[in-house]
Design a protein around this motif. Structure first.
Motif, PDB file in Angstrom:
ATOM      1  N   GLY A  31     -72.668  37.234   8.760  1.00  0.00           N
ATOM      2  CA  GLY A  31     -73.362  38.481   8.470  1.00  0.00           C
ATOM      3  C   GLY A  31     -73.143  39.060   7.095  1.00  0.00           C
ATOM      4  N   GLY A  32     -72.552  38.293   6.192  1.00  0.00           N
ATOM      5  CA  GLY A  32     -72.303  38.800   4.850  1.00  0.00           C
ATOM      6  C   GLY A  32     -73.469  38.539   3.913  1.00  0.00           C
ATOM      7  N   THR A  33     -73.431  39.208   2.785  1.00  0.00           N
ATOM      8  CA  THR A  33     -74.415  39.035   1.726  1.00  0.00           C
ATOM      9  C   THR A  33     -73.672  38.648   0.461  1.00  0.00           C
ATOM     10  OG1 THR A  33     -75.846  40.732   2.692  1.00  0.00           O
ATOM     11  CG2 THR A  33     -76.193  40.201   0.360  1.00  0.00           C
ATOM     12  N   ILE A  34     -74.096  37.580  -0.159  1.00  0.00           N
ATOM     13  CA  ILE A  34     -73.494  37.188  -1.435  1.00  0.00           C
ATOM     14  C   ILE A  34     -74.145  38.014  -2.522  1.00  0.00           C
ATOM     15  CG2 ILE A  34     -73.147  35.326  -3.098  1.00  0.00           C
ATOM     16  CD1 ILE A  34     -73.215  33.395  -0.656  1.00  0.00           C
ATOM     17  N   ASP A  35     -73.316  38.775  -3.222  1.00  0.00           N
ATOM     18  CA  ASP A  35     -73.813  39.648  -4.278  1.00  0.00           C
ATOM     19  C   ASP A  35     -73.990  38.883  -5.583  1.00  0.00           C
ATOM     20  OD1 ASP A  35     -74.210  42.594  -5.189  1.00  0.00           O
ATOM     21  OD2 ASP A  35     -72.839  41.729  -6.668  1.00  0.00           O
ATOM     22  N   LYS A  36     -72.960  38.138  -5.963  1.00  0.00           N
ATOM     23  CA  LYS A  36     -73.046  37.390  -7.225  1.00  0.00           C
ATOM     24  C   LYS A  36     -71.965  36.325  -7.278  1.00  0.00           C
ATOM     25  CE  LYS A  36     -72.375  40.958  -9.943  1.00  0.00           C
ATOM     26  NZ  LYS A  36     -72.052  42.203  -9.311  1.00  0.00           N
ATOM     27  N   PHE A  37     -72.216  35.339  -8.119  1.00  0.00           N
ATOM     28  CA  PHE A  37     -71.241  34.295  -8.412  1.00  0.00           C
ATOM     29  C   PHE A  37     -70.618  34.631  -9.754  1.00  0.00           C
ATOM     30  CE2 PHE A  37     -74.259  32.405  -5.532  1.00  0.00           C
ATOM     31  CZ  PHE A  37     -73.433  31.778  -4.619  1.00  0.00           C
ATOM     32  N   GLY A  39     -68.196  32.828 -12.243  1.00  0.00           N
ATOM     33  CA  GLY A  39     -67.422  31.649 -12.631  1.00  0.00           C
ATOM     34  C   GLY A  39     -67.132  30.796 -11.413  1.00  0.00           C
ATOM     35  N   ASP A  40     -65.855  30.696 -11.055  1.00  0.00           N
ATOM     36  CA  ASP A  40     -65.477  29.906  -9.876  1.00  0.00           C
ATOM     37  C   ASP A  40     -65.225  30.790  -8.661  1.00  0.00           C
ATOM     38  OD1 ASP A  40     -63.110  31.079 -10.616  1.00  0.00           O
ATOM     39  OD2 ASP A  40     -61.930  29.253 -10.567  1.00  0.00           O
ATOM     40  N   GLY A  41     -65.679  32.039  -8.714  1.00  0.00           N
ATOM     41  CA  GLY A  41     -65.516  32.956  -7.597  1.00  0.00           C
ATOM     42  C   GLY A  41     -66.839  33.610  -7.249  1.00  0.00           C
ATOM     43  N   LEU A  42     -66.785  34.456  -6.238  1.00  0.00           N
ATOM     44  CA  LEU A  42     -67.994  35.177  -5.857  1.00  0.00           C
ATOM     45  C   LEU A  42     -67.638  36.514  -5.239  1.00  0.00           C
ATOM     46  CD1 LEU A  42     -68.526  35.051  -2.515  1.00  0.00           C
ATOM     47  CD2 LEU A  42     -68.991  32.697  -3.072  1.00  0.00           C
ATOM     48  N   LEU A  43     -68.624  37.379  -5.186  1.00  0.00           N
ATOM     49  CA  LEU A  43     -68.500  38.688  -4.572  1.00  0.00           C
ATOM     50  C   LEU A  43     -69.468  38.738  -3.403  1.00  0.00           C
ATOM     51  CD1 LEU A  43     -67.691  41.715  -4.443  1.00  0.00           C
ATOM     52  CD2 LEU A  43     -69.491  42.137  -6.149  1.00  0.00           C
ATOM     53  N   ALA A  44     -68.969  39.113  -2.242  1.00  0.00           N
ATOM     54  CA  ALA A  44     -69.812  39.269  -1.057  1.00  0.00           C
ATOM     55  C   ALA A  44     -69.495  40.604  -0.408  1.00  0.00           C
ATOM     56  CB  ALA A  44     -69.557  38.133  -0.074  1.00  0.00           C
ATOM     57  N   PHE A  45     -70.454  41.133   0.334  1.00  0.00           N
ATOM     58  CA  PHE A  45     -70.196  42.368   1.066  1.00  0.00           C
ATOM     59  C   PHE A  45     -70.711  42.235   2.494  1.00  0.00           C
ATOM     60  CE2 PHE A  45     -74.193  43.025  -1.198  1.00  0.00           C
ATOM     61  CZ  PHE A  45     -75.028  43.585  -0.245  1.00  0.00           C
ATOM     62  N   PHE A  46     -70.129  43.062   3.363  1.00  0.00           N
ATOM     63  CA  PHE A  46     -70.403  43.016   4.797  1.00  0.00           C
ATOM     64  C   PHE A  46     -70.613  44.435   5.304  1.00  0.00           C
ATOM     65  CE2 PHE A  46     -67.975  39.333   3.696  1.00  0.00           C
ATOM     66  CZ  PHE A  46     -68.424  38.313   4.525  1.00  0.00           C
ATOM     67  N   GLY A  47     -71.272  44.561   6.437  1.00  0.00           N
ATOM     68  CA  GLY A  47     -71.399  45.851   7.093  1.00  0.00           C
ATOM     69  C   GLY A  47     -72.644  46.637   6.755  1.00  0.00           C
ATOM     70  N   ARG A  48     -73.495  46.103   5.929  1.00  0.00           N
ATOM     71  CA  ARG A  48     -74.698  46.837   5.532  1.00  0.00           C
ATOM     72  C   ARG A  48     -75.598  47.110   6.741  1.00  0.00           C
ATOM     73  NH1 ARG A  48     -79.417  44.785   1.450  1.00  0.00           N
ATOM     74  NH2 ARG A  48     -80.556  46.731   1.375  1.00  0.00           N
ATOM     75  N   GLU A  49     -75.714  46.158   7.615  1.00  0.00           N
ATOM     76  CA  GLU A  49     -76.615  46.309   8.765  1.00  0.00           C
ATOM     77  C   GLU A  49     -75.936  46.943   9.970  1.00  0.00           C
ATOM     78  OE1 GLU A  49     -79.871  45.607   8.599  1.00  0.00           O
ATOM     79  OE2 GLU A  49     -79.577  44.991   6.508  1.00  0.00           O
TER      80      GLU A  49
END
Length: 190
Positions: A31-37, A39-49
């Motif tokens: 249920g997460g959303t990938i916000d951005k990549f 480099g070798d990492g990423l940012l994701a967020f959860f709970g929007r829905e």
């Protein structure tokens, strides 16, 4: 960085895409959303829905799934890598805003807020403390984890005035199944 030294850029791209595929599938599945990549990492967020409590549980489920998926990536790339890929994750909860940021054709929809900054700091602190996951106590409070073996520590977080209480987890697979399988009805109003 260490992995990229002495390798052709094409090989580095291949390894990163294998890694991002495994991690991305774990995030999306939970249920997460990938916000951005980054480099070798990423940012994701959860709970929007489904709200904060479900988002915290989903983020922990994704962290566990990422740890397990990394086993498959490392097995697939063992001959190429020599040493297994490792990952550190920082989790925090708080109010954020999702908006269009940037200029002209470089504008992106992204999530920003203090919780994003703190989660990023936790990721760096997880590495230095030898954890795969470092999450704020608030994340675990939202999933009603009362395990006595949870070791809460206080850390100084750059940009935050007071020390913060965090829980470090050596491996995502060590997260207790009890908090990962809660139904939304099990949550209490906070």
């Amino acid at each position: 960085t260490r992995m990229a030294q002495g390798r052709l850029p094409y090989d580095v791209v291949y390894v990163l895409n294998e890694f991002f595929s495994a991690v991305g599938n774990a995030i999306i599945t939970h249920g997460g959303t990938i916000d951005k990549f980054l480099g070798d990492g990423l940012l994701a967020f959860f709970g929007r829905e489904n709200g904060v409590q479900a988002g915290c549980r989903d983020a922990l489920c994704a962290a566990r799934a990422i740890d397990l998926a990394l086993d498959h990536v490392n097995a697939k790339l063992e001959a190429e890598l020599g040493n297994p890929l490792r990952v550190a994750m920082g989790l925090h909860t708080g109010q954020c805003i999702l908006g269009r940021i940037g200029f002209g054709p470089s504008c992106d929809v992204t999530v920003i807020g203090n919780a994003v900054n703190v989660a990023s700091r936790f990721e760096a602190l997880a590495k230095s403390h030898g954890f795969q996951i470092m999450a704020s106590k608030e994340v675990f409070d939202n999933v009603a984890w009362t395990e006595s073996e949870a070791k809460t520590i206080e850390v100084e977080v750059r940009g935050v005035v007071s020390k913060m209480q965090v829980i470090g987890i050596a491996r995502g697979r060590d997260l207790p199944i009890s908090i990962l399988t809660q139904s939304p009805e099990a949550y209490t109003d906070a």
